[in-house]
Design an enzyme around this catalytic site. Structure first.
Site, PDB file in Angstrom:
ATOM      1  N   HIS A  43       0.863  -1.181   0.000  1.00 43.74           N
ATOM      2  CA  HIS A  43       0.000   0.000   0.000  1.00 43.74           C
ATOM      3  C   HIS A  43       0.898   1.229   0.000  1.00 43.74           C
ATOM      4  O   HIS A  43       1.203   1.786   1.054  1.00 43.74           O
ATOM      5  CB  HIS A  43      -0.919  -0.011   1.223  1.00 43.74           C
ATOM      6  CG  HIS A  43      -1.939   1.076   1.224  1.00 43.74           C
ATOM      7  ND1 HIS A  43      -3.138   0.973   1.889  1.00 43.74           N
ATOM      8  CD2 HIS A  43      -1.953   2.310   0.653  1.00 43.74           C
ATOM      9  CE1 HIS A  43      -3.836   2.079   1.724  1.00 43.74           C
ATOM     10  NE2 HIS A  43      -3.129   2.903   0.979  1.00 43.74           N
ATOM     11  N   GLU A  70      -2.640  -1.667  -3.113  1.00 41.57           N
ATOM     12  CA  GLU A  70      -3.747  -0.918  -2.519  1.00 41.57           C
ATOM     13  C   GLU A  70      -3.443   0.575  -2.576  1.00 41.57           C
ATOM     14  O   GLU A  70      -2.282   0.981  -2.501  1.00 41.57           O
ATOM     15  CB  GLU A  70      -3.934  -1.314  -1.050  1.00 41.57           C
ATOM     16  CG  GLU A  70      -4.240  -2.774  -0.822  1.00 41.57           C
ATOM     17  CD  GLU A  70      -4.367  -3.101   0.661  1.00 41.57           C
ATOM     18  OE1 GLU A  70      -3.959  -2.255   1.495  1.00 41.57           O
ATOM     19  OE2 GLU A  70      -4.865  -4.177   0.979  1.00 41.57           O
ATOM     20  N   HIS A 190      -7.854  -6.528   7.162  1.00 46.56           N
ATOM     21  CA  HIS A 190      -7.648  -5.539   8.224  1.00 46.56           C
ATOM     22  C   HIS A 190      -7.870  -6.188   9.586  1.00 46.56           C
ATOM     23  O   HIS A 190      -8.978  -6.547   9.964  1.00 46.56           O
ATOM     24  CB  HIS A 190      -8.542  -4.311   8.096  1.00 46.56           C
ATOM     25  CG  HIS A 190      -7.914  -3.098   8.743  1.00 46.56           C
ATOM     26  ND1 HIS A 190      -7.079  -2.233   8.058  1.00 46.56           N
ATOM     27  CD2 HIS A 190      -7.959  -2.640  10.012  1.00 46.56           C
ATOM     28  CE1 HIS A 190      -6.662  -1.275   8.861  1.00 46.56           C
ATOM     29  NE2 HIS A 190      -7.166  -1.508  10.062  1.00 46.56           N
TER      30      HIS A 190
END
Length: 237
Positions: A43, A70, A190
């Site tokens: 990310h 991401e 997550h």
């Protein structure tokens, strides 16, 4: 089969805390795959506080499984992921200064924007996923946007799991069933961990992929990376 994609952002965070090249995110990508991970997730953020733009380009040639990137779909981000030809791009509604992702897209509010972005990525041959809360209305919006996948934001599940695991999973099961009915594949991520992953795996049979970074890297400090990855893979059996 639910695939395990290892998020290596925390490796980059540790490296950046001292500068230099240690620990190597390139070595981490190679070894995670060697030890059984079926994908690598990164990310990159605009401030490069963990994964840098340079990392994105250096990691790509080392990927033998699947490269999931991401990020918020800014113009710079979109140009980068198309140029490196990510296998999957997961779109998140994060602001530049956000510490970590903490909510999914309002798919109806941002429908036009996301629809254009996803069409552009799909035209480039990249599978798309959008980060959503476990909300059936949000999933319906994702279908209108024509995303390939959704990624369910699982922090609420992880938080409630030690208190009431049955209640914790219920909205995720409903959202996953809605996605399946609408022809959308489901990812999740997550705060998934060795404590809560197996239960989610058994309750959501159409789960295609989990992306796990923080807990997995933390476990690896005590157990070693190879053993840790095997333990997470065991949760997906």
């Amino acid at each position: 089969m639910t695939r395990l994609s290892v998020n290596i952002n925390k490796i980059a965070t540790l490296r950046n805390s001292r500068g230099g090249k240690m620990p190597s995110v390139k070595d981490a990508a190679v070894n995670c795959q060697k030890f059984g991970a079926q994908g690598i997730t990164i990310h990159p953020r605009p401030d490069e506080r963990h994964i840098t733009r340079k990392d994105v380009y250096e990691i790509k040639p080392l990927i033998t499984t699947e490269f999931n990137i991401e990020g918020y779909p800014s113009e710079d981000f979109l140009k980068m992921v198309i140029e490196v030809q990510a296998d999957q791009v997961t779109l998140v509604p994060d602001t530049d200064a956000q510490l970590t992702s903490d909510h999914g897209w309002d798919t109806w509010k941002h429908l036009g924007f996301l629809k254009d972005v996803i069409a552009r990525l799909q035209e480039a041959g990249i599978r798309t996923s959008i980060f959503v809360d476990p909300d059936e209305k949000a999933v319906e919006g994702a279908a209108e946007i024509k995303t390939d996948r959704i990624e369910l934001y699982t922090e609420p599940y992880a938080t409630l799991y030690p208190i009431d695991h049955v209640k914790a999973i219920e909205p995720f099961v409903r959202a996953a069933k809605m996605a399946e009915n609408l022809g959308i594949d489901v990812n999740a991520g997550h705060d998934l961990s060795l404590e809560n992953l197996n239960y989610m795996y058994h309750k959501i049979p159409n789960l295609k992929e989990v992306s796990i970074g923080h807990a997995l890297i933390a476990d690896a400090l005590y157990l070693g990376l190879e053993t840790t990855i095997q333990k997470y893979l065991d949760c997906l059996k």
